[in-house]
Enzyme design. Structure first.
Site, PDB file in Angstrom:
ATOM      1  N   HIS A  16       0.842  -1.187   0.000  1.00  0.00           N
ATOM      2  CA  HIS A  16       0.000   0.000   0.000  1.00  0.00           C
ATOM      3  C   HIS A  16       0.879   1.240   0.000  1.00  0.00           C
ATOM      4  O   HIS A  16       1.963   1.242   0.587  1.00  0.00           O
ATOM      5  CB  HIS A  16      -0.930   0.007   1.221  1.00  0.00           C
ATOM      6  CG  HIS A  16      -2.043   1.005   1.125  1.00  0.00           C
ATOM      7  ND1 HIS A  16      -1.895   2.322   1.498  1.00  0.00           N
ATOM      8  CD2 HIS A  16      -3.327   0.869   0.694  1.00  0.00           C
ATOM      9  CE1 HIS A  16      -3.038   2.953   1.296  1.00  0.00           C
ATOM     10  NE2 HIS A  16      -3.919   2.112   0.811  1.00  0.00           N
TER      11      HIS A  16
ATOM     12  N   GLU B  63      -7.672  -4.668  -0.591  1.00  0.00           N
ATOM     13  CA  GLU B  63      -8.153  -5.307  -1.818  1.00  0.00           C
ATOM     14  C   GLU B  63      -8.285  -6.822  -1.678  1.00  0.00           C
ATOM     15  O   GLU B  63      -9.191  -7.426  -2.259  1.00  0.00           O
ATOM     16  CB  GLU B  63      -7.193  -4.997  -2.973  1.00  0.00           C
ATOM     17  CG  GLU B  63      -7.108  -3.523  -3.325  1.00  0.00           C
ATOM     18  CD  GLU B  63      -5.851  -3.200  -4.103  1.00  0.00           C
ATOM     19  OE1 GLU B  63      -5.083  -4.128  -4.412  1.00  0.00           O
ATOM     20  OE2 GLU B  63      -5.622  -2.016  -4.385  1.00  0.00           O
TER      21      GLU B  63
END
Length: 366
Positions: free
Chosen positions: A249, A308
């Site tokens: 991320h 995700e």
């Protein structure tokens, strides 16, 4: 002439002061209006989280948003008549964006609620028409998440399924000044209207480096197939220079707290679903293999599970197709975009950063 240092991609630049959310990437914390995201995901319905985000930005905001949001879903459904088969065959994000573009720009609560309702109504309609099924009208008396699943399936969702979707929508409702939220604030700063701001946010969300990523997680899991094949598949993918979807991320240096919030929601859903436990166990095995291999292959980079990965597992468990995942993301994030748009409007400031010219110096005309 001296020039200020460049901040490529606006890295490290403070572009807004906000009361909406705070991210601590080092500690792996996300706070939304004073609440840890894990607590909100466990306890709040989406309409409660939306009310929390919008509080203070509309004088006429009711304390219980559910009835007004139900009525807004009914109003949004009127636009589904414009959805033909050709548009429904497009990428679902493009079809939903086209329908949202039909909504008038405004800055008041009615416009805001219509926009919050829009992706929740348009996404099921797009999926059903693409499958040669008639769209299902909203039931304004139902909770928001339960009505979304009913419109998508044509049949009522269980309480556990609606609760799982609530947890997802709450988890993604706001996340600092990410690309789509910044895009929405830039457009809002021009006073173009809330619809224009939401369209900007959705267009940014569509990109695979932002909200377009959860769908490929399903492709990865399907390609791996079984837990014992995970390690070889992951090593081969990394050797080819491919990115592992669902890991790493831009902000979090440790595990994304939203991943854990969604994992809890999936485990709760698994208690009432026969199909989820096996898929969850497989996903967990892939996750552990990926984390182990990433530590070995990229020891200098903090690559941990992001939102995700378990987004894909949860939305798949709810029967939503991967092509719709970005649209479902937008169902939650639209409330955040609108809150940020109103917050930006309150500053009265037009967003206008500077650039550093690196082209040729002045040349004489030929």
């Amino acid at each position: 002439m001296s020039q200020s240092p460049a901040h490529e991609g606006l890295e490290g630049v403070v572009a807004a002061r906000t009361v909406l959310s705070e991210i601590d990437g080092q500690a792996g914390r996300l706070i939304i209006r004073g609440y840890a995201v894990e607590d909100l995901a466990r306890q709040a319905r989406f309409e409660d989280a939306a009310c929390l985000l919008l509080d203070g930005f509309f004088d006429d905001l009711p304390s219980d948003l559910a009835p007004a949001l139900g009525a807004a879903r009914v109003r949004a459904f009127a636009e589904v008549a414009a959805l033909d088969e050709a548009l429904a065959r497009r990428d679902p994000v493009e079809a939903v964006r086209a329908l949202i573009a039909r909504l008038p720009d405004g800055e008041g609560l009615d416009a805001a609620l219509l926009l919050v309702a829009a992706p929740a109504v348009f996404t099921p309609a797009v999926l059903r028409i693409a499958a040669a099924q008639p769209p299902v009208a909203p039931d304004p008396a139902l909770p928001h998440a339960a009505d979304v699943l009913r419109m998508a399936r044509g049949a009522a969702a269980s309480e556990g399924e609606a609760r799982a979707l609530d947890a997802y929508l709450v988890t993604v409702c706001d996340h600092g000044l990410n690309a789509s939220t910044f895009a929405a604030r830039v457009v809002a700063s021009t006073r173009a209207g809330l619809t224009s701001a939401v369209l900007a946010g959705l267009s940014a969300l569509k990109g695979p480096l932002h909200g377009g990523a959860p769908g490929p997680v399903i492709d990865m899991l399907d390609a791996i197939g079984t837990p014992e094949k995970a390690e070889a598949w992951i090593v081969a993918a990394l050797d080819r220079g491919e990115r592992l979807m669902g890991f790493g991320h831009r902000i979090y240096r440790v595990r994304d707290p939203r991943a854990d919030a969604l994992k809890v929601a999936i485990r709760q859903l698994a208690q009432t679903s026969g199909a989820v436990p096996g898929r969850l166990a497989f996903a967990e095995a892939v996750e552990q293999a990926a984390l182990r291999i990433l530590r070995d292959h990229k020891p200098d980079r903090p690559l941990d599970t992001n939102v995700e990965f378990y987004t894909a597992v949860l939305l798949e468990a709810l029967g939503l197709p991967p092509a719709s995942f970005t649209c479902v993301f937008a169902m939650g994030r639209t409330a955040g975009w609108i809150a940020h748009a109103r917050e930006q409007l309150a500053t009265g400031k037009l967003v206008r950063p500077q650039s550093i010219y690196v082209g040729p110096r002045t040349r004489a005309a030929a």
